[in-house]
Design a protein around this motif. Structure first.
Motif, mmCIF file in Angstrom:
data_model
loop_
_atom_site.group_PDB
_atom_site.id
_atom_site.type_symbol
_atom_site.label_atom_id
_atom_site.label_comp_id
_atom_site.label_asym_id
_atom_site.label_seq_id
_atom_site.Cartn_x
_atom_site.Cartn_y
_atom_site.Cartn_z
ATOM 1 N N MET A 1 -7.615 -23.529 -0.575
ATOM 2 C CA MET A 1 -6.653 -23.017 0.800
ATOM 3 C C MET A 1 -7.278 -23.226 1.860
ATOM 4 S SD MET A 1 -4.012 -20.990 -0.592
ATOM 5 C CE MET A 1 -3.494 -22.186 -1.994
ATOM 6 N N LYS A 2 -6.419 -23.569 2.720
ATOM 7 C CA LYS A 2 -6.956 -23.723 4.123
ATOM 8 C C LYS A 2 -6.099 -23.057 5.084
ATOM 9 C CE LYS A 2 -8.667 -28.192 2.941
ATOM 10 N NZ LYS A 2 -9.189 -29.440 2.909
ATOM 11 N N ALA A 3 -6.653 -22.863 6.205
ATOM 12 C CA ALA A 3 -6.026 -22.185 7.349
ATOM 13 C C ALA A 3 -4.335 -22.801 7.476
ATOM 14 C CB ALA A 3 -6.669 -22.487 8.606
ATOM 15 N N GLY A 4 -3.371 -22.248 7.733
ATOM 16 C CA GLY A 4 -2.131 -22.854 8.257
ATOM 17 C C GLY A 4 -1.325 -22.625 6.550
ATOM 18 N N THR A 5 -1.968 -22.354 5.546
ATOM 19 C CA THR A 5 -1.319 -22.234 4.215
ATOM 20 C C THR A 5 -0.631 -21.055 4.018
ATOM 21 O OG1 THR A 5 -2.941 -23.671 3.233
ATOM 22 C CG2 THR A 5 -1.579 -22.321 1.856
ATOM 23 N N LYS A 6 0.731 -20.944 3.896
ATOM 24 C CA LYS A 6 1.369 -19.751 3.514
ATOM 25 C C LYS A 6 0.976 -19.171 2.217
ATOM 26 C CE LYS A 6 6.108 -17.753 3.601
ATOM 27 N NZ LYS A 6 5.818 -16.737 4.255
ATOM 28 N N LEU A 7 0.859 -17.715 1.902
ATOM 29 C CA LEU A 7 0.567 -17.097 0.821
ATOM 30 C C LEU A 7 1.670 -17.449 -0.173
ATOM 31 C CD1 LEU A 7 -1.165 -13.860 1.990
ATOM 32 C CD2 LEU A 7 -2.235 -15.878 1.168
ATOM 33 N N PRO A 8 1.526 -17.634 -1.307
ATOM 34 C CA PRO A 8 2.421 -17.578 -2.469
ATOM 35 C C PRO A 8 3.306 -16.460 -2.513
ATOM 36 C CG PRO A 8 0.121 -17.367 -3.491
ATOM 37 C CD PRO A 8 0.263 -17.634 -2.214
ATOM 38 N N ASN A 9 4.555 -16.466 -2.873
ATOM 39 C CA ASN A 9 5.252 -15.296 -3.051
ATOM 40 C C ASN A 9 5.364 -14.725 -4.474
ATOM 41 O OD1 ASN A 9 6.923 -13.199 -2.045
ATOM 42 N ND2 ASN A 9 8.802 -14.241 -2.226
ATOM 43 N N VAL A 10 4.820 -13.747 -4.773
ATOM 44 C CA VAL A 10 4.792 -13.107 -6.078
ATOM 45 C C VAL A 10 5.208 -11.557 -5.994
ATOM 46 C CG1 VAL A 10 3.064 -14.725 -6.757
ATOM 47 C CG2 VAL A 10 2.454 -12.598 -6.081
ATOM 48 N N VAL A 11 5.456 -11.012 -7.173
ATOM 49 C CA VAL A 11 5.712 -9.525 -7.180
ATOM 50 C C VAL A 11 4.598 -8.961 -7.895
ATOM 51 C CG1 VAL A 11 7.345 -7.926 -8.285
ATOM 52 C CG2 VAL A 11 8.113 -9.853 -7.217
ATOM 53 N N PHE A 12 3.916 -7.817 -7.433
ATOM 54 C CA PHE A 12 2.983 -7.241 -8.071
ATOM 55 C C PHE A 12 3.449 -5.720 -8.487
ATOM 56 C CE2 PHE A 12 1.309 -9.378 -4.396
ATOM 57 C CZ PHE A 12 0.471 -10.110 -5.076
ATOM 58 N N HIS A 13 2.945 -5.595 -9.613
ATOM 59 C CA HIS A 13 3.418 -4.490 -10.199
ATOM 60 C C HIS A 13 2.665 -3.246 -10.231
ATOM 61 C CE1 HIS A 13 6.695 -6.682 -12.198
ATOM 62 N NE2 HIS A 13 5.790 -7.603 -12.799
ATOM 63 N N THR A 14 3.012 -2.192 -9.153
ATOM 64 C CA THR A 14 2.182 -1.170 -8.866
ATOM 65 C C THR A 14 2.326 0.213 -9.237
ATOM 66 O OG1 THR A 14 3.099 -0.600 -6.786
ATOM 67 C CG2 THR A 14 1.722 -2.334 -6.726
ATOM 68 N N ARG A 15 1.510 1.133 -9.132
ATOM 69 C CA ARG A 15 1.853 2.428 -9.435
ATOM 70 C C ARG A 15 1.459 3.242 -8.283
ATOM 71 N NH1 ARG A 15 4.142 4.678 -13.940
ATOM 72 N NH2 ARG A 15 2.362 6.347 -14.130
ATOM 73 N N VAL A 16 2.465 4.058 -7.891
ATOM 74 C CA VAL A 16 2.394 4.918 -6.568
ATOM 75 C C VAL A 16 2.504 6.341 -6.891
ATOM 76 C CG1 VAL A 16 2.934 3.138 -4.884
ATOM 77 C CG2 VAL A 16 4.838 4.273 -5.836
ATOM 78 N N ARG A 17 1.731 7.221 -6.255
ATOM 79 C CA ARG A 17 1.888 8.464 -6.550
ATOM 80 C C ARG A 17 3.249 8.913 -5.788
ATOM 81 N NH1 ARG A 17 -1.745 11.875 -7.537
ATOM 82 N NH2 ARG A 17 -1.589 14.219 -7.260
ATOM 83 N N ASP A 18 4.140 9.809 -6.502
ATOM 84 C CA ASP A 18 5.464 10.290 -6.200
ATOM 85 C C ASP A 18 5.308 11.864 -6.356
ATOM 86 O OD1 ASP A 18 8.029 10.959 -6.136
ATOM 87 O OD2 ASP A 18 8.749 9.234 -7.000
ATOM 88 N N GLU A 19 5.408 12.474 -5.524
ATOM 89 C CA GLU A 19 5.057 14.077 -5.564
ATOM 90 C C GLU A 19 6.497 14.806 -6.047
ATOM 91 O OE1 GLU A 19 2.304 15.627 -4.851
ATOM 92 O OE2 GLU A 19 1.469 13.891 -4.212
ATOM 93 N N SER A 20 7.357 13.926 -6.234
ATOM 94 C CA SER A 20 8.573 14.684 -6.955
ATOM 95 C C SER A 20 8.792 14.585 -8.637
ATOM 96 C CB SER A 20 9.942 13.828 -6.591
ATOM 97 O OG SER A 20 9.761 12.539 -7.180
ATOM 98 N N ILE A 21 7.570 13.713 -8.841
ATOM 99 C CA ILE A 21 7.090 13.883 -10.529
ATOM 100 C C ILE A 21 6.275 14.883 -10.833
ATOM 101 C CG2 ILE A 21 6.274 12.512 -12.363
ATOM 102 C CD1 ILE A 21 7.195 9.876 -10.404
ATOM 103 N N GLU A 22 6.577 15.823 -11.862
ATOM 104 C CA GLU A 22 5.837 16.813 -12.136
ATOM 105 C C GLU A 22 4.956 16.641 -13.094
ATOM 106 O OE1 GLU A 22 7.857 20.692 -12.893
ATOM 107 O OE2 GLU A 22 9.030 20.230 -10.953
ATOM 108 N N GLY A 23 3.740 17.355 -13.483
ATOM 109 C CA GLY A 23 2.966 16.984 -14.505
ATOM 110 C C GLY A 23 1.536 16.320 -14.026
ATOM 111 N N SER A 24 0.899 15.965 -15.034
ATOM 112 C CA SER A 24 -0.577 15.705 -14.815
ATOM 113 C C SER A 24 -0.530 14.262 -14.335
ATOM 114 C CB SER A 24 -1.453 15.546 -15.882
ATOM 115 O OG SER A 24 -0.996 14.946 -17.125
ATOM 116 N N ASN A 25 0.664 13.379 -14.362
ATOM 117 C CA ASN A 25 0.594 11.861 -14.180
ATOM 118 C C ASN A 25 1.659 11.693 -13.103
ATOM 119 O OD1 ASN A 25 0.083 9.141 -14.189
ATOM 120 N ND2 ASN A 25 1.042 8.724 -16.196
ATOM 121 N N PRO A 26 1.667 12.197 -11.977
ATOM 122 C CA PRO A 26 2.709 12.161 -11.068
ATOM 123 C C PRO A 26 2.952 10.563 -10.187
ATOM 124 C CG PRO A 26 0.799 13.173 -9.841
ATOM 125 C CD PRO A 26 0.533 12.794 -11.256
ATOM 126 N N PHE A 27 2.845 9.510 -11.228
ATOM 127 C CA PHE A 27 3.084 8.274 -10.535
ATOM 128 C C PHE A 27 4.229 7.573 -11.002
ATOM 129 C CE2 PHE A 27 -1.374 9.375 -10.053
ATOM 130 C CZ PHE A 27 -1.789 8.479 -9.057
#
Length: 182
Positions: A1-27
């Motif tokens: 990789m060198k300066a001036g190169t555009k990053l590849p476009n990919v989709v990352f599968h993430t888990r995010v906290r969501d306070e509307s979800i009840e219980g011990s795993n609010p993600f």
């Protein structure tokens, strides 16, 4: 990789906290693209072999976390830590490291890392496919500066660390900003 190169476009599968979800795993699952992370921002991206590993947990991640204010003073909007680990592992590591400034990006399938040319085998350590250690300054999705550890290869006998350290990246930023101001 060198300066001036555009990053590849990919989709990352993430888990995010969501306070509307009840219980011990609010993600909940939330897909994030390269553009979601990098568009319109100047960031530091650093990638490492694995969450919870010694160099990553003792030096590299804490160095970027503790130096965030200094990076912000040099024009950095965010700092992202990436690893070929799933979102569960990356989120737990972020909690364990008490991160407040650095955000983790899970490259669970290694697709981004592969397209960056940084996916290596670490079978000699029982890790399988992982990222070679590197850092980059990324401006609006385009690499501005690249910091790759020497020796990129499969099953490398060592885990070099220094070129992608927070100190090295900071030194580059300071010098670049001084040259721009001159």
């Amino acid at each position: 990789m060198k300066a001036g190169t555009k990053l590849p476009n990919v989709v990352f599968h993430t888990r995010v906290r969501d306070e509307s979800i009840e219980g011990s795993n609010p993600f909940r699952w939330q897909d994030m693209s390269t553009e979601d992370y990098f568009k319109g921002k100047r960031v530091v991206l650093f990638s490492l072999p694995g969450a919870f590993t010694p160099t990553c947990s003792t030096y590299q991640l804490p160095g970027f976390e503790n130096g965030f204010a200094d990076f912000a003073a040099q024009g950095i909007d965010e700092i992202f830590c990436m690893s070929v680990n799933d979102s569960f592992v990356m989120n737990k590591w972020a909690t364990d490291q008490k991160l407040e400034n650095v955000k983790v990006i899970p490259d669970g399938s290694g697709e981004f890392t592969r397209r960056m040319g940084m996916l290596v085998r670490k079978d000699n350590l029982g890790f399988g496919l992982r990222s070679w250690r590197y850092a980059a300054i990324v401006n609006d999705g385009v690499i501005e500066a690249w910091f790759e550890e020497p020796g990129l290869s499969d099953n490398h006998g060592e885990d070099p660390y220094g070129v992608s350290s927070p100190e090295t990246v900071m030194n580059w930023l300071v010098e670049a900003n001084q040259a721009t101001a001159a």
